[in-house]
Design a protein around this motif. Structure first.
Motif, PDB file in Angstrom:
ATOM      1  N   GLY A 115     -13.797 -10.424  -7.297  1.00  0.00           N
ATOM      2  CA  GLY A 115     -13.503 -11.570  -6.451  1.00  0.00           C
ATOM      3  C   GLY A 115     -12.193 -11.533  -5.694  1.00  0.00           C
ATOM      4  O   GLY A 115     -11.646 -12.586  -5.355  1.00  0.00           O
ATOM      5  N   ILE A 116     -11.672 -10.337  -5.392  1.00  0.00           N
ATOM      6  CA  ILE A 116     -10.372 -10.264  -4.697  1.00  0.00           C
ATOM      7  C   ILE A 116     -10.442  -9.425  -3.427  1.00  0.00           C
ATOM      8  O   ILE A 116      -9.411  -9.114  -2.833  1.00  0.00           O
ATOM      9  CB  ILE A 116      -9.283  -9.681  -5.622  1.00  0.00           C
ATOM     10  N   GLN A 117     -11.633  -9.058  -2.994  1.00  0.00           N
ATOM     11  CA  GLN A 117     -11.758  -8.128  -1.880  1.00  0.00           C
ATOM     12  C   GLN A 117     -11.075  -8.633  -0.613  1.00  0.00           C
ATOM     13  O   GLN A 117     -10.497  -7.855   0.148  1.00  0.00           O
ATOM     14  CB  GLN A 117     -13.237  -7.827  -1.595  1.00  0.00           C
ATOM     15  N   ASP A 118     -11.094  -9.935  -0.403  1.00  0.00           N
ATOM     16  CA  ASP A 118     -10.490 -10.492   0.809  1.00  0.00           C
ATOM     17  C   ASP A 118      -8.996 -10.774   0.632  1.00  0.00           C
ATOM     18  O   ASP A 118      -8.343 -11.253   1.560  1.00  0.00           O
ATOM     19  CB  ASP A 118     -11.203 -11.775   1.221  1.00  0.00           C
ATOM     20  N   GLN A 119      -8.449 -10.450  -0.545  1.00  0.00           N
ATOM     21  CA  GLN A 119      -7.033 -10.711  -0.814  1.00  0.00           C
ATOM     22  C   GLN A 119      -6.168  -9.469  -0.670  1.00  0.00           C
ATOM     23  O   GLN A 119      -4.930  -9.583  -0.611  1.00  0.00           O
ATOM     24  CB  GLN A 119      -6.862 -11.279  -2.227  1.00  0.00           C
ATOM     25  N   VAL A 120      -6.783  -8.302  -0.632  1.00  0.00           N
ATOM     26  CA  VAL A 120      -6.013  -7.060  -0.626  1.00  0.00           C
ATOM     27  C   VAL A 120      -6.304  -6.267   0.653  1.00  0.00           C
ATOM     28  O   VAL A 120      -7.289  -6.527   1.349  1.00  0.00           O
ATOM     29  CB  VAL A 120      -6.343  -6.201  -1.868  1.00  0.00           C
ATOM     30  N   ILE A 121      -5.440  -5.288   0.948  1.00  0.00           N
ATOM     31  CA  ILE A 121      -5.624  -4.474   2.142  1.00  0.00           C
ATOM     32  C   ILE A 121      -6.893  -3.633   2.013  1.00  0.00           C
ATOM     33  O   ILE A 121      -7.312  -3.306   0.890  1.00  0.00           O
ATOM     34  CB  ILE A 121      -4.397  -3.566   2.386  1.00  0.00           C
ATOM     35  N   PRO A 122      -7.541  -3.282   3.132  1.00  0.00           N
ATOM     36  CA  PRO A 122      -8.813  -2.541   3.061  1.00  0.00           C
ATOM     37  C   PRO A 122      -8.724  -1.245   2.277  1.00  0.00           C
ATOM     38  O   PRO A 122      -9.677  -0.866   1.577  1.00  0.00           O
ATOM     39  CB  PRO A 122      -9.131  -2.271   4.536  1.00  0.00           C
ATOM     40  N   GLU A 123      -7.567  -0.542   2.351  1.00  0.00           N
ATOM     41  CA  GLU A 123      -7.423   0.735   1.645  1.00  0.00           C
ATOM     42  C   GLU A 123      -7.445   0.573   0.134  1.00  0.00           C
ATOM     43  O   GLU A 123      -7.663   1.543  -0.597  1.00  0.00           O
ATOM     44  CB  GLU A 123      -6.111   1.417   2.066  1.00  0.00           C
ATOM     45  N   ALA A 124      -7.234  -0.640  -0.338  1.00  0.00           N
ATOM     46  CA  ALA A 124      -7.229  -0.894  -1.779  1.00  0.00           C
ATOM     47  C   ALA A 124      -8.628  -1.055  -2.350  1.00  0.00           C
ATOM     48  O   ALA A 124      -8.805  -1.071  -3.572  1.00  0.00           O
ATOM     49  CB  ALA A 124      -6.402  -2.144  -2.093  1.00  0.00           C
ATOM     50  N   VAL A 125      -9.610  -1.161  -1.470  1.00  0.00           N
ATOM     51  CA  VAL A 125     -10.998  -1.415  -1.893  1.00  0.00           C
ATOM     52  C   VAL A 125     -11.789  -0.116  -1.855  1.00  0.00           C
ATOM     53  O   VAL A 125     -12.063   0.432  -0.792  1.00  0.00           O
ATOM     54  CB  VAL A 125     -11.658  -2.463  -0.975  1.00  0.00           C
ATOM     55  N   GLY A 129     -12.169   2.292  -7.719  1.00  0.00           N
ATOM     56  CA  GLY A 129     -10.770   1.991  -7.975  1.00  0.00           C
ATOM     57  C   GLY A 129     -10.281   0.806  -7.177  1.00  0.00           C
ATOM     58  O   GLY A 129     -10.807   0.496  -6.105  1.00  0.00           O
ATOM     59  N   VAL A 130      -9.251   0.144  -7.714  1.00  0.00           N
ATOM     60  CA  VAL A 130      -8.618  -0.999  -7.061  1.00  0.00           C
ATOM     61  C   VAL A 130      -7.165  -0.643  -6.809  1.00  0.00           C
ATOM     62  O   VAL A 130      -6.430  -0.301  -7.741  1.00  0.00           O
ATOM     63  CB  VAL A 130      -8.704  -2.255  -7.941  1.00  0.00           C
ATOM     64  N   GLY A 131      -6.733  -0.712  -5.548  1.00  0.00           N
ATOM     65  CA  GLY A 131      -5.373  -0.335  -5.210  1.00  0.00           C
ATOM     66  C   GLY A 131      -4.333  -1.125  -5.987  1.00  0.00           C
ATOM     67  O   GLY A 131      -4.491  -2.332  -6.210  1.00  0.00           O
ATOM     68  N   ILE A 132      -3.272  -0.424  -6.382  1.00  0.00           N
ATOM     69  CA  ILE A 132      -2.158  -1.060  -7.099  1.00  0.00           C
ATOM     70  C   ILE A 132      -0.993  -1.295  -6.156  1.00  0.00           C
ATOM     71  O   ILE A 132      -0.475  -2.385  -6.025  1.00  0.00           O
ATOM     72  CB  ILE A 132      -1.665  -0.180  -8.270  1.00  0.00           C
ATOM     73  N   MET A 133      -0.561  -0.210  -5.480  1.00  0.00           N
ATOM     74  CA  MET A 133       0.599  -0.275  -4.605  1.00  0.00           C
ATOM     75  C   MET A 133       0.576   0.924  -3.662  1.00  0.00           C
ATOM     76  O   MET A 133      -0.160   1.885  -3.860  1.00  0.00           O
ATOM     77  CB  MET A 133       1.907  -0.302  -5.407  1.00  0.00           C
ATOM     78  N   VAL A 303      -0.297  -4.276  -2.408  1.00  0.00           N
ATOM     79  CA  VAL A 303      -1.580  -4.207  -1.710  1.00  0.00           C
ATOM     80  C   VAL A 303      -2.074  -5.601  -1.336  1.00  0.00           C
ATOM     81  O   VAL A 303      -3.002  -5.732  -0.545  1.00  0.00           O
ATOM     82  CB  VAL A 303      -2.658  -3.484  -2.554  1.00  0.00           C
ATOM     83  N   ASN A 304      -1.464  -6.621  -1.907  1.00  0.00           N
ATOM     84  CA  ASN A 304      -1.763  -8.002  -1.536  1.00  0.00           C
ATOM     85  C   ASN A 304      -0.730  -8.427  -0.498  1.00  0.00           C
ATOM     86  O   ASN A 304       0.437  -8.641  -0.830  1.00  0.00           O
ATOM     87  CB  ASN A 304      -1.700  -8.910  -2.762  1.00  0.00           C
ATOM     88  N   PRO A 305      -1.113  -8.535   0.781  1.00  0.00           N
ATOM     89  CA  PRO A 305      -0.137  -8.823   1.840  1.00  0.00           C
ATOM     90  C   PRO A 305       0.644 -10.114   1.624  1.00  0.00           C
ATOM     91  O   PRO A 305       1.786 -10.222   2.083  1.00  0.00           O
ATOM     92  CB  PRO A 305      -1.009  -8.916   3.099  1.00  0.00           C
ATOM     93  N   ASP A 306       0.058 -11.099   0.933  1.00  0.00           N
ATOM     94  CA  ASP A 306       0.757 -12.356   0.700  1.00  0.00           C
ATOM     95  C   ASP A 306       2.002 -12.170  -0.167  1.00  0.00           C
ATOM     96  O   ASP A 306       2.885 -13.035  -0.185  1.00  0.00           O
ATOM     97  CB  ASP A 306      -0.177 -13.371   0.042  1.00  0.00           C
ATOM     98  N   ALA A 307       2.074 -11.050  -0.878  1.00  0.00           N
ATOM     99  CA  ALA A 307       3.236 -10.799  -1.733  1.00  0.00           C
ATOM    100  C   ALA A 307       4.492 -10.516  -0.917  1.00  0.00           C
ATOM    101  O   ALA A 307       5.612 -10.759  -1.387  1.00  0.00           O
ATOM    102  CB  ALA A 307       2.952  -9.631  -2.673  1.00  0.00           C
ATOM    103  N   ILE A 308       4.337 -10.005   0.303  1.00  0.00           N
ATOM    104  CA  ILE A 308       5.493  -9.670   1.141  1.00  0.00           C
ATOM    105  C   ILE A 308       6.351 -10.901   1.395  1.00  0.00           C
ATOM    106  O   ILE A 308       7.587 -10.835   1.394  1.00  0.00           O
ATOM    107  CB  ILE A 308       5.037  -9.055   2.479  1.00  0.00           C
ATOM    108  N   ALA A 309       5.710 -12.047   1.622  1.00  0.00           N
ATOM    109  CA  ALA A 309       6.446 -13.276   1.902  1.00  0.00           C
ATOM    110  C   ALA A 309       7.288 -13.723   0.710  1.00  0.00           C
ATOM    111  O   ALA A 309       8.221 -14.523   0.871  1.00  0.00           O
ATOM    112  CB  ALA A 309       5.474 -14.390   2.292  1.00  0.00           C
ATOM    113  N   LEU A 310       6.984 -13.228  -0.476  1.00  0.00           N
ATOM    114  CA  LEU A 310       7.720 -13.604  -1.679  1.00  0.00           C
ATOM    115  C   LEU A 310       8.886 -12.669  -1.963  1.00  0.00           C
ATOM    116  O   LEU A 310       9.622 -12.867  -2.925  1.00  0.00           O
ATOM    117  CB  LEU A 310       6.765 -13.624  -2.884  1.00  0.00           C
ATOM    118  N   LEU A 311       9.068 -11.637  -1.108  1.00  0.00           N
ATOM    119  CA  LEU A 311      10.161 -10.684  -1.258  1.00  0.00           C
ATOM    120  C   LEU A 311      11.289 -11.019  -0.286  1.00  0.00           C
ATOM    121  O   LEU A 311      11.060 -11.611   0.770  1.00  0.00           O
ATOM    122  CB  LEU A 311       9.669  -9.257  -1.001  1.00  0.00           C
TER     123      LEU A 311
END
Length: 354
Positions: A115-125, A129-133, A303-311
């Motif tokens: 249930g996270i396919q739309d939350q991560v960058i396409p290369e992580a899918v 395997g599920v992309g980590i970083m 790999v979750n683009p929303d994390a960038i805003a938290l950095l």
């Protein structure tokens, strides 16, 4: 095992032995039932412990055993082939992910269930395997020991102007790319050249020039350690490991030009008895808040683009995915290494052992 000649033991000794055996049995049972996550360890493993492992264990009341390895693909294959599965979730690089998926070593990912396919960058899918970083192999150097900053792999090979030992990863991957860039091949043409027999010969000929000045590393922790100790003046290295040394006050610097970037992935080992827990863990580790904790501890791109805003801006500028750091960078060609990796690693090992 040779039998002891004692036929009896004092009652107290027997009781102590029985207690020890019971304790050992319980420990082994707990270990067997523990949810085991294997990473590449080091500074990245420490960041994963804080961001992923400990919070997941605390929130879900799960016993998590965290271990590390150096990417020994044969160990995973042996587990699956023998049915002796002691690892549940394993961090792998992209060529090993593709190879392991093809060989049936990893559980295919049910993305609807995750249930996270739309939350991560396409290369992580991917299928298994599920992309980590996103991380980079970069040119790192000791700024206190060089006359000027090396600008690229050409300077890395220039022992006249930059005397001293160099560190390179003991393997064909990343090393052959660097050799070709040192020989003047533009980053966007490296894999086209390396796909030819002439290109492979050219890369090894370039390595011949530097062989006497190379100290080979096998673990990601070694390049910063060697740079700090003065064993080498420059080294290929994982960008996050160098950043960790910088945080400790070391004057190690990175040349991003010519870096090779890729993703690492979570995989679930085929035959794992903890698949449900594995899905829960991967979903939790892919959220923006947990990803930001990881990336704030070691500068690998989330790999979750929303994390960038938290950095912070400073933290974001250290990521391999920052626009400035992508100039002159080379994306790892997973398909190339799946197709040619085995033969190139064999040739490299033969060459390095000469």
């Amino acid at each position: 095992m040779k039998q002891t000649t004692h036929t009896k033991q004092p009652k107290t000794a027997r009781k102590m032995l029985n207690t020890a055996l019971l304790t050992t049995g319980l420990a082994l049972s707990a270990s067997a039932n523990a949810f085991t996550i294997i990473s590449f360890g080091g500074a990245s493993g420490d960041a994963m412990q804080e961001a992923f492992f400990t919070p997941f264990a605390d929130k879900n009341d799960v016993s998590v055993t965290a271990g590390d390895y150096n990417g020994e693909f044969a160990r995973i294959r042996a587990m699956v082939e023998t049915g002796n599965i002691s690892w549940d979730v394993v961090e792998v690089e992209s060529p090993e992910l593709a190879r392991g998926c093809f060989e049936g070593l990893f559980v295919p990912i049910d993305w609807d269930r995750l249930g996270i396919q739309d939350q991560v960058i396409p290369e992580a899918v991917t299928e298994c395997g599920v992309g980590i970083m996103v991380w980079s192999t970069v040119l790192a150097y000791d700024a206190d020991r060089l006359p000027r900053a090396p600008e690229n792999w050409v300077d890395f090979w220039n022992v006249a102007e930059f005397p001293g030992m160099r560190g390179l990863r003991r393997g064909a991957k990343y090393t052959l790319e660097a050799a070709l860039m040192a020989d003047g091949v533009p980053a966007d043409e490296v894999y086209d050249v390396l796909a030819t027999s002439e290109g492979v010969d050219r890369a090894f000929a370039k390595l011949d020039e530097l062989q006497a000045h190379i100290q080979w590393w096998e673990a990601g922790a070694q390049p910063p350690q060697w740079l700090v100790a003065g064993d080498v003046v420059m080294s290929s290295a994982y960008n996050g490991r160098i950043a960790a040394a910088q945080e400790e006050g070391r004057n190690l610097q990175i040349t991003w030009n010519g870096s090779v970037y890729d993703l690492d992935y979570w995989t679930i080992v085929e035959g794992s008895k903890h698949v449900d827990t594995a899905y829960d863990f991967i979903k939790m580790a892919s959220q923006a808040d947990t990803q930001s904790v990881y990336s704030s501890n070691i500068p690998y791109g989330p790999v979750n683009p929303d994390a960038i805003a938290l950095l912070s801006d400073k933290q974001a500028a250290q990521m391999p995915t920052h626009a400035n750091n992508l100039e002159g960078a080379l994306a790892m060609n997973t398909e190339f290494w799946v197709d040619h990796g085995e033969e190139l690693e064999q040739r490299f090992n033969a060459w390095a052992s000469q």
